[in-house]
Design a protein around this motif. Structure first.
Motif, PDB file in Angstrom:
ATOM      1  N   SER A  70       4.225 -16.061 -45.405  1.00  0.00           N
ATOM      2  CA  SER A  70       3.320 -16.497 -46.466  1.00  0.00           C
ATOM      3  C   SER A  70       3.726 -15.921 -47.811  1.00  0.00           C
ATOM      4  O   SER A  70       3.684 -16.609 -48.844  1.00  0.00           O
ATOM      5  CB  SER A  70       1.880 -16.079 -46.134  1.00  0.00           C
ATOM      6  N   SER A  71       4.136 -14.663 -47.805  1.00  0.00           N
ATOM      7  CA  SER A  71       4.572 -14.033 -49.048  1.00  0.00           C
ATOM      8  C   SER A  71       5.810 -14.727 -49.608  1.00  0.00           C
ATOM      9  O   SER A  71       5.900 -14.986 -50.818  1.00  0.00           O
ATOM     10  CB  SER A  71       4.867 -12.553 -48.796  1.00  0.00           C
ATOM     11  N   SER A  78       6.721 -12.114 -39.075  1.00  0.00           N
ATOM     12  CA  SER A  78       5.267 -12.058 -39.213  1.00  0.00           C
ATOM     13  C   SER A  78       4.779 -13.167 -40.144  1.00  0.00           C
ATOM     14  O   SER A  78       5.460 -13.530 -41.108  1.00  0.00           O
ATOM     15  CB  SER A  78       4.842 -10.696 -39.766  1.00  0.00           C
ATOM     16  N   ARG A  94       2.481 -12.965 -42.213  1.00  0.00           N
ATOM     17  CA  ARG A  94       2.245 -12.371 -43.529  1.00  0.00           C
ATOM     18  C   ARG A  94       3.512 -12.430 -44.379  1.00  0.00           C
ATOM     19  O   ARG A  94       3.455 -12.790 -45.560  1.00  0.00           O
ATOM     20  CB  ARG A  94       1.790 -10.921 -43.354  1.00  0.00           C
TER      21      ARG A  94
END
Length: 363
Positions: A326-327, A321, A323
């Protein structure tokens, strides 16, 4: 003078070898009192000596390894009692390298120890390890290449170090079966310290002789972290980052010190349709070990892959993902910022760092 016996632990990579080597090093004084020596010499491990035998470029490190195996042998021949030598890349030595090693230890009772784990976990672990060494290969392509290559020919590094049959053929040739010790790696969730106890059983040590456990590991990371690293590798190759700085900044500071400690990472696993293939490989390994009659420490059934639950949803390692990616990227930026703060530039730090950062962000 020569030791009366040498235990030569040749791998495989990603089978707890870093843990075992760290424990041997941390307890070297105590083990020596019981007649066992781990003769690392001026280095913290035996990597350069093993690289001298394997003879691979290894990110420009090959020149540093020149003469290291001979130096290790000289230290080993001064040992009273039993010597333990260990590095996982030795499993990948070609027949000429194996002959060099065994000839250099002539006059001692040589035992070979090989730690093995099921191929399903090893494919995932080796893919990550190659990405950590600056490669950019997708998991899908890596798996396809492995499956299309005959493991008996060992033309790919993966099969040279992970193919049990090939390792047995190269390292077991000329050895009595009882001098080749196959240690199976316990499955996740097993008793704490079981791998160490099995390694000790193979080498004749009492586990209690080495009570200190270290923190040094070669940990795995998740799908998001590995995908991000592949992308970073492509950018850094274009930017011309030297291999030594990559090892220090990326592999150590970001991968091992930061990403490896991220909670709830999505593990890399085989796609469900690949488990029949993994089961076939396991059966070949088990039959080969039984045919060779080698000393098995553990359970050969542990070489069989554990299939996922029928209702489990497989997560494609190449498609994490956004997300999660990015984390992971934010954690990497924080880690590198802190590392930069610990390494002040000799000139104007604000100007030089800003210039470098601007160049990277414009790519």
């Amino acid at each position: 003078m020569s030791p009366r016996r040498v235990y030569l632990h040749v791998g495989a990579p990603k089978t707890g070898t870093t843990y075992l080597q760290d424990r041997l090093a941390l307890n070297a004084d105590a083990l020596r009192r019981h007649g066992y020596t781990y003769p690392t010499g001026p280095h913290e491990d035996m990597f350069l000596a093993a690289l001298d035998v394997v003879d691979r470029p290894w990110g420009g490190m090959r020149p540093l390894a020149q003469g290291e195996w001979d130096a290790l042998v000289r230290r080993t021949r001064k040992v009273r009692g039993t010597a333990v030598l260990s590095h996982e890349i030795l499993a990948g030595a070609r027949p000429s390298g194996v002959r060099r090693v065994l000839d250099s230890l002539d006059g001692t009772e040589v035992h070979v120890v090989y730690t093995a784990r099921d191929v399903a976990r090893q494919v995932a672990a080796e893919w990550q390890e190659q990405v950590k060494h600056q490669r950019k290969l997708s998991f899908r392509t890596f798996l396809e290449q492995i499956r299309e290559t005959d493991q008996r020919k060992a033309t790919r590094w993966f099969w040279r170090v992970q193919g049990l049959g090939g390792v047995l053929d190269r390292w077991g040739r000329g050895l009595a079966p009882e001098r080749f010790h196959l240690v199976t790696v316990p499955r996740p969730g097993g008793p704490a310290g079981e791998l160490w106890r099995r390694f000790c059983a193979a080498t004749g040590m009492d586990p209690a002789w080495a009570p200190v456990e270290g923190a040094r590991k070669n940990p795995s990371i998740g799908t998001a972290e590995t995908t991000l690293l592949r992308r970073v590798n492509a950018r850094l190759k274009a930017a011309g980052l030297p291999s030594d700085q990559y090892r220090s900044l990326v592999r150590h500071a970001v991968v091992h010190q930061t990403w490896a400690n991220r909670p709830d990472m999505q593990p890399v696993t085989l796609p469900p349709e690949a488990f029949d293939w993994a089961e076939e490989i396991a059966q070949l390994w088990i039959e080969r070990a039984l045919e060779a009659g080698v000393d098995v420490v553990g359970d050969l059934e542990e070489l069989r892959p554990v299939r996922p639950a029928p209702d489990a949803v497989w997560q494609d390692p190449d498609r994490p993902s956004n997300r999660d990616v990015s984390s992971a990227a934010l954690d990497a930026i924080v880690a590198l910022t802190l590392e930069a703060a610990r390494r002040p530039d000799p000139a104007d730090p604000l100007v030089s760092r800003s210039a470098r950062l601007s160049r990277l962000l414009r790519r």
